[in-house]
Motif scaffolding. Structure first.
Motif, PDB file in Angstrom:
ATOM      1  N   PRO A  27       0.794  -1.232   0.000  1.00  0.00           N
ATOM      2  CA  PRO A  27       0.000   0.000   0.000  1.00  0.00           C
ATOM      3  C   PRO A  27       0.822   1.277   0.000  1.00  0.00           C
ATOM      4  O   PRO A  27       0.473   2.235  -0.653  1.00  0.00           O
ATOM      5  CB  PRO A  27      -0.840  -0.122   1.279  1.00  0.00           C
ATOM      6  N   ASP A  28       1.955   1.298   0.681  1.00  0.00           N
ATOM      7  CA  ASP A  28       2.729   2.534   0.726  1.00  0.00           C
ATOM      8  C   ASP A  28       3.544   2.758  -0.550  1.00  0.00           C
ATOM      9  O   ASP A  28       4.127   3.806  -0.739  1.00  0.00           O
ATOM     10  CB  ASP A  28       3.644   2.556   1.948  1.00  0.00           C
ATOM     11  N   GLN A  29       3.586   1.762  -1.470  1.00  0.00           N
ATOM     12  CA  GLN A  29       4.306   1.935  -2.730  1.00  0.00           C
ATOM     13  C   GLN A  29       3.427   2.566  -3.804  1.00  0.00           C
ATOM     14  O   GLN A  29       3.930   3.052  -4.795  1.00  0.00           O
ATOM     15  CB  GLN A  29       4.817   0.599  -3.241  1.00  0.00           C
ATOM     16  N   SER A  30       2.125   2.517  -3.644  1.00  0.00           N
ATOM     17  CA  SER A  30       1.218   3.061  -4.638  1.00  0.00           C
ATOM     18  C   SER A  30       1.195   4.576  -4.542  1.00  0.00           C
ATOM     19  O   SER A  30       1.243   5.141  -3.457  1.00  0.00           O
ATOM     20  CB  SER A  30      -0.192   2.507  -4.409  1.00  0.00           C
ATOM     21  N   SER A  31       1.100   5.223  -5.707  1.00  0.00           N
ATOM     22  CA  SER A  31       1.049   6.689  -5.727  1.00  0.00           C
ATOM     23  C   SER A  31      -0.341   7.221  -5.393  1.00  0.00           C
ATOM     24  O   SER A  31      -0.512   8.413  -5.236  1.00  0.00           O
ATOM     25  CB  SER A  31       1.476   7.208  -7.101  1.00  0.00           C
ATOM     26  N   CYS A  32      -1.345   6.354  -5.345  1.00  0.00           N
ATOM     27  CA  CYS A  32      -2.706   6.777  -5.000  1.00  0.00           C
ATOM     28  C   CYS A  32      -3.305   5.786  -4.011  1.00  0.00           C
ATOM     29  O   CYS A  32      -2.777   4.701  -3.796  1.00  0.00           O
ATOM     30  CB  CYS A  32      -3.565   6.906  -6.266  1.00  0.00           C
ATOM     31  N   SER A  33      -4.422   6.143  -3.420  1.00  0.00           N
ATOM     32  CA  SER A  33      -5.091   5.300  -2.440  1.00  0.00           C
ATOM     33  C   SER A  33      -5.511   3.973  -3.082  1.00  0.00           C
ATOM     34  O   SER A  33      -6.077   3.955  -4.183  1.00  0.00           O
ATOM     35  CB  SER A  33      -6.312   6.043  -1.904  1.00  0.00           C
ATOM     36  N   ILE A  34      -5.252   2.861  -2.399  1.00  0.00           N
ATOM     37  CA  ILE A  34      -5.606   1.539  -2.921  1.00  0.00           C
ATOM     38  C   ILE A  34      -7.120   1.435  -3.110  1.00  0.00           C
ATOM     39  O   ILE A  34      -7.597   0.925  -4.122  1.00  0.00           O
ATOM     40  CB  ILE A  34      -5.095   0.415  -1.997  1.00  0.00           C
ATOM     41  N   GLY A  35      -7.895   1.937  -2.158  1.00  0.00           N
ATOM     42  CA  GLY A  35      -9.356   1.912  -2.291  1.00  0.00           C
ATOM     43  C   GLY A  35      -9.825   2.684  -3.512  1.00  0.00           C
ATOM     44  O   GLY A  35     -10.690   2.223  -4.269  1.00  0.00           O
ATOM     45  N   ASP A  36      -9.262   3.882  -3.734  1.00  0.00           N
ATOM     46  CA  ASP A  36      -9.613   4.669  -4.918  1.00  0.00           C
ATOM     47  C   ASP A  36      -9.198   3.949  -6.196  1.00  0.00           C
ATOM     48  O   ASP A  36      -9.910   3.970  -7.191  1.00  0.00           O
ATOM     49  CB  ASP A  36      -8.947   6.046  -4.867  1.00  0.00           C
ATOM     50  N   LEU A  37      -8.033   3.328  -6.157  1.00  0.00           N
ATOM     51  CA  LEU A  37      -7.539   2.586  -7.311  1.00  0.00           C
ATOM     52  C   LEU A  37      -8.481   1.423  -7.641  1.00  0.00           C
ATOM     53  O   LEU A  37      -8.872   1.229  -8.792  1.00  0.00           O
ATOM     54  CB  LEU A  37      -6.128   2.074  -7.026  1.00  0.00           C
ATOM     55  N   GLN A  38      -8.895   0.659  -6.625  1.00  0.00           N
ATOM     56  CA  GLN A  38      -9.829  -0.455  -6.839  1.00  0.00           C
ATOM     57  C   GLN A  38     -11.142   0.048  -7.420  1.00  0.00           C
ATOM     58  O   GLN A  38     -11.693  -0.540  -8.356  1.00  0.00           O
ATOM     59  CB  GLN A  38     -10.093  -1.183  -5.517  1.00  0.00           C
ATOM     60  N   SER A  39     -11.651   1.140  -6.877  1.00  0.00           N
ATOM     61  CA  SER A  39     -12.911   1.708  -7.340  1.00  0.00           C
ATOM     62  C   SER A  39     -12.812   2.170  -8.798  1.00  0.00           C
ATOM     63  O   SER A  39     -13.686   1.872  -9.617  1.00  0.00           O
ATOM     64  CB  SER A  39     -13.317   2.876  -6.436  1.00  0.00           C
ATOM     65  N   SER A  40     -11.733   2.890  -9.122  1.00  0.00           N
ATOM     66  CA  SER A  40     -11.565   3.397 -10.475  1.00  0.00           C
ATOM     67  C   SER A  40     -11.408   2.261 -11.486  1.00  0.00           C
ATOM     68  O   SER A  40     -11.969   2.310 -12.585  1.00  0.00           O
ATOM     69  CB  SER A  40     -10.348   4.329 -10.525  1.00  0.00           C
ATOM     70  N   LEU A  41     -10.663   1.230 -11.135  1.00  0.00           N
ATOM     71  CA  LEU A  41     -10.524   0.075 -12.036  1.00  0.00           C
ATOM     72  C   LEU A  41     -11.871  -0.614 -12.227  1.00  0.00           C
ATOM     73  O   LEU A  41     -12.235  -0.984 -13.345  1.00  0.00           O
ATOM     74  CB  LEU A  41      -9.491  -0.912 -11.484  1.00  0.00           C
ATOM     75  N   GLY A  42     -12.639  -0.771 -11.149  1.00  0.00           N
ATOM     76  CA  GLY A  42     -13.970  -1.387 -11.233  1.00  0.00           C
ATOM     77  C   GLY A  42     -14.916  -0.598 -12.113  1.00  0.00           C
ATOM     78  O   GLY A  42     -15.673  -1.179 -12.907  1.00  0.00           O
ATOM     79  N   GLU A  43     -14.879   0.737 -12.009  1.00  0.00           N
ATOM     80  CA  GLU A  43     -15.734   1.586 -12.856  1.00  0.00           C
ATOM     81  C   GLU A  43     -15.396   1.436 -14.335  1.00  0.00           C
ATOM     82  O   GLU A  43     -16.238   1.669 -15.198  1.00  0.00           O
ATOM     83  CB  GLU A  43     -15.568   3.054 -12.447  1.00  0.00           C
ATOM     84  N   ARG A  44     -14.194   1.047 -14.631  1.00  0.00           N
ATOM     85  CA  ARG A  44     -13.752   0.866 -16.021  1.00  0.00           C
ATOM     86  C   ARG A  44     -13.892  -0.577 -16.504  1.00  0.00           C
ATOM     87  O   ARG A  44     -13.433  -0.925 -17.578  1.00  0.00           O
ATOM     88  CB  ARG A  44     -12.306   1.338 -16.167  1.00  0.00           C
ATOM     89  N   GLY A  45     -14.492  -1.430 -15.661  1.00  0.00           N
ATOM     90  CA  GLY A  45     -14.763  -2.808 -16.058  1.00  0.00           C
ATOM     91  C   GLY A  45     -13.685  -3.815 -15.703  1.00  0.00           C
ATOM     92  O   GLY A  45     -13.718  -4.951 -16.172  1.00  0.00           O
ATOM     93  N   TYR A  46     -12.737  -3.431 -14.862  1.00  0.00           N
ATOM     94  CA  TYR A  46     -11.680  -4.346 -14.440  1.00  0.00           C
ATOM     95  C   TYR A  46     -11.981  -4.795 -13.012  1.00  0.00           C
ATOM     96  O   TYR A  46     -12.081  -3.973 -12.108  1.00  0.00           O
ATOM     97  CB  TYR A  46     -10.312  -3.660 -14.510  1.00  0.00           C
TER      98      TYR A  46
END
Length: 181
Positions: free
Chosen positions: A115-134
């Motif tokens: 989690p500390d290696q990601s440049s953005c929040s993991i929760g936001d990343l999961q949400s954004s990928l899900g909104e795009r169909g991933y």
């Protein structure tokens, strides 16, 4: 790529120009479609045409995800397939009995992301990928196999490379703010 394998299996070149240095990677990730994955074994070979480990049965690893049409995504630790961190030239697949038709896609190496290696929040990343169909799995803010697979799928579809790292440029492409301003 479709292969029809007999008892001797087949070998796939990961990189036709030069072997892949795997020191900075933690996993080999791939998708496979076959009628009987329990009959399949894997092995990586180095650039001297030597195996880096014994053959590993695919049945020893649960798929990270399955699609309705039969594709299974796998993320296998390199420490199992390549304990000496050799340069990899071949991804070898063997069918243990009889001919088997196998479809293979998306062979890649990836790093584990904490989690500390990601440049953005993991929760936001999961949400954004899900909104795009991933399918990034549960929106729980925990980086797991489904999150890693979804990020790699997204990168393969939108970037000239896929490394599975949610760096600043990937987060920007997903419309996410950096974790640290």
């Amino acid at each position: 790529l479709q292969l029809t394998l007999g008892g001797d299996g087949g070998r796939l070149s990961l990189n036709s120009m030069r072997p892949v240095n795997t020191e900075s990677f933690d996993y080999v990730i791939f998708a496979i479609k076959t009628a009987n994955p329990r009959r399949i074994s894997l092995q990586l070979w180095d650039d001297n045409s030597e195996p880096t480990s014994p053959q590993i049965p695919l049945k020893d690893f649960p798929p990270q995800s399955m699609t309705p049409d039969g594709w299974a995504s796998y993320r296998i630790p390199l420490r199992v397939l390549n304990p000496e961190n050799s340069r990899i030239a071949w991804f070898w697949i063997r069918c243990t009995t009889g001919p088997e038709s196998i479809f293979i896609d998306q062979i890649a190496f990836a790093r584990a992301v904490e989690p500390d290696q990601s440049s953005c929040s993991i929760g936001d990343l999961q949400s954004s990928l899900g909104e795009r169909g991933y399918d990034a799995g549960s929106l729980d803010g925990i980086w797991g196999g489904k999150s890693q697979s979804a990020l790699l799928e997204y990168e393969r579809a939108n970037l000239p490379w896929a490394d599975g790292i949610a760096d600043e440029s990937t987060c920007n492409m997903l419309g996410l703010r950096p974790k640290y301003p």
